[in-house]
Enzyme design. Structure first.
Site, PDB file in Angstrom:
ATOM      1  N   LYS A  52     -32.970 -22.177 -24.607  1.00  0.00           N
ATOM      2  CA  LYS A  52     -33.882 -22.055 -23.454  1.00  0.00           C
ATOM      3  C   LYS A  52     -33.132 -22.347 -22.146  1.00  0.00           C
ATOM      4  O   LYS A  52     -33.263 -21.619 -21.163  1.00  0.00           O
ATOM      5  CB  LYS A  52     -35.073 -23.019 -23.622  1.00  0.00           C
ATOM      6  N   GLN A  96     -40.183 -30.375 -26.208  1.00  0.00           N
ATOM      7  CA  GLN A  96     -39.863 -29.681 -27.454  1.00  0.00           C
ATOM      8  C   GLN A  96     -40.560 -30.345 -28.649  1.00  0.00           C
ATOM      9  O   GLN A  96     -40.542 -31.557 -28.796  1.00  0.00           O
ATOM     10  CB  GLN A  96     -38.330 -29.679 -27.650  1.00  0.00           C
ATOM     11  N   ASP A 119     -45.960 -23.779 -21.791  1.00  0.00           N
ATOM     12  CA  ASP A 119     -46.172 -23.560 -23.227  1.00  0.00           C
ATOM     13  C   ASP A 119     -47.625 -23.159 -23.509  1.00  0.00           C
ATOM     14  O   ASP A 119     -47.939 -22.666 -24.590  1.00  0.00           O
ATOM     15  CB  ASP A 119     -45.874 -24.855 -24.001  1.00  0.00           C
TER      16      ASP A 119
END
Ligand code: NDP
Length: 296
Positions: A52, A96, A119
């Protein structure tokens, strides 16, 4: 022969759009930034975070990597999230998953400013998806699947879509997207899970089957209708002696057996995987625009 849906190619199209968008934002003096928080040293998470951050750099976006030890407390993590919420250069925040077991992940997600929740896991954004409010953030994997379907010319309108799996990350938002009004939606959606009776009969009735259960090669040929479109979200690592990594990646679909029956199918790797990170970049740019009152 089925069409093999090329996730890398469609992801590259999304990245090209991101570059154009970044150039436009740069002309206004804006450099969007994504903050990625990693707690602990899970090797798979480290790989995901690394890719990422790398992708941000490649595109010319700012990235801020925050690594906390596995012993970090809930308070420390919440304080970091609060600090990132307050930082203007940070447009997107991603913690994460999975964090170490002592961390209350739901509380951490709720602490993220919904305007920076790229997200799409914050309850405010879950509600916006259900309400079909376009200002919300949709979880990257199902958003990527919808984009793949549209790019491949798969007509979702009126189709019977079966989503196998009901997680908050993939299955549920996928079902909401497919049943939403308009392009890439308007499907008749069935959601199946571990308590579904006669699962094979349900999946066999699908024009579009999205498999997201985390069970290697679970979907077999007898579970798929002739001419169906099959999207395999699964990423499972199986031992593969004699390979460099000692593992091989397989999806939730028995690709070799299922592909010959399909109209179109995604491979693993190279199908849904590349789309997830592409949509994360797109969501971060959307956040950067919305936070400054610009049209996404
Ligand atoms: P979860 O474990 O959170 O959810 C799995 C779902 O599958 C649950 O709803 C579960 O049902 C259902 N399920 C499990 N076993 C069965 C079974 N035998 N029959 C029917 N349903 C079953 O997984 P995720 O949604 O997070 O991930 C799914 C897969 O997608 C994984 O392989 C994951 O690695 C992959 N993934 C890939 C991404 C990508 O970028 N390509 C991103 C995210 C995930 P129940 O609710 O009843 O327990």
């Amino acid at each position: 022969m089925p069409e093999i849906i090329d996730g890398k190619k469609v992801a590259d199209e999304v990245f090209a759009e991101c570059r154009r968008d970044l150039a436009d934002l740069a002309s206004r003096g804006i450099t969007p930034g994504l903050a990625v928080v990693l707690v602990g040293d899970d090797p798979a998470s480290q790989v995901y975070v690394g890719s990422k951050v790398r992708r941000c750099r490649e595109l010319g976006m700012a990235s801020f990597k925050h690594e906390l030890p596995a012993t970090a407390t809930q308070r420390e993590l919440l304080d970091l999230v609060a600090w990132l919420n307050a930082h203007d250069e940070v447009d997107g925040i991603l913690v994460q998953s999975p964090p170490p077991p002592h961390i209350d992940e739901a509380e951490v997600v709720r602490a993220i400013d919904p305007a920076k929740d790229v997200d799409g896991f914050h309850p405010v954004n879950v509600a916006r998806l259900a309400l079909e409010d376009p200002s919300g953030f949709v979880p990257c994997t199902p958003l990527g699947v919808q984009r793949l379907l549209m790019a491949s010319g798969v007509e979702t309108r009126g189709a019977h879509a079966v989503v196998l799996g009901r997680s908050m990350i993939v299955g549920k938002p996928m079902a909401l997207l497919l049943m939403s009004k308009g392009r890439g939606g308007d499907a008749t959606v069935t959601v199946a899970h571990s308590r579904t009776r006669d699962l094979a009969a349900v999946t066999r009735s699908a024009d579009i089957l999205v498999a997201a259960i985390g069970r290697p090669e679970f979907v077999t040929a007898d579970m798929v209708k002739e001419g169906a479109v099959v999207i395999d979200v699964g990423i499972n690592r199986l031992p593969a002696p004699g390979t460099k990594t000692g593992t091989r990646l397989v999806g939730d679909v028995d690709y070799a057996a299922v592909a010959p029956r399909c109209r179109a199918i995604t491979p693993v790797p190279g199908g849904v995987g590349p789309m997830t990170i592409a949509m994360l970049m797109a969501n971060t740019l959307k956040a950067a625009r919305l936070r400054r009152g610009l049209k996404p």
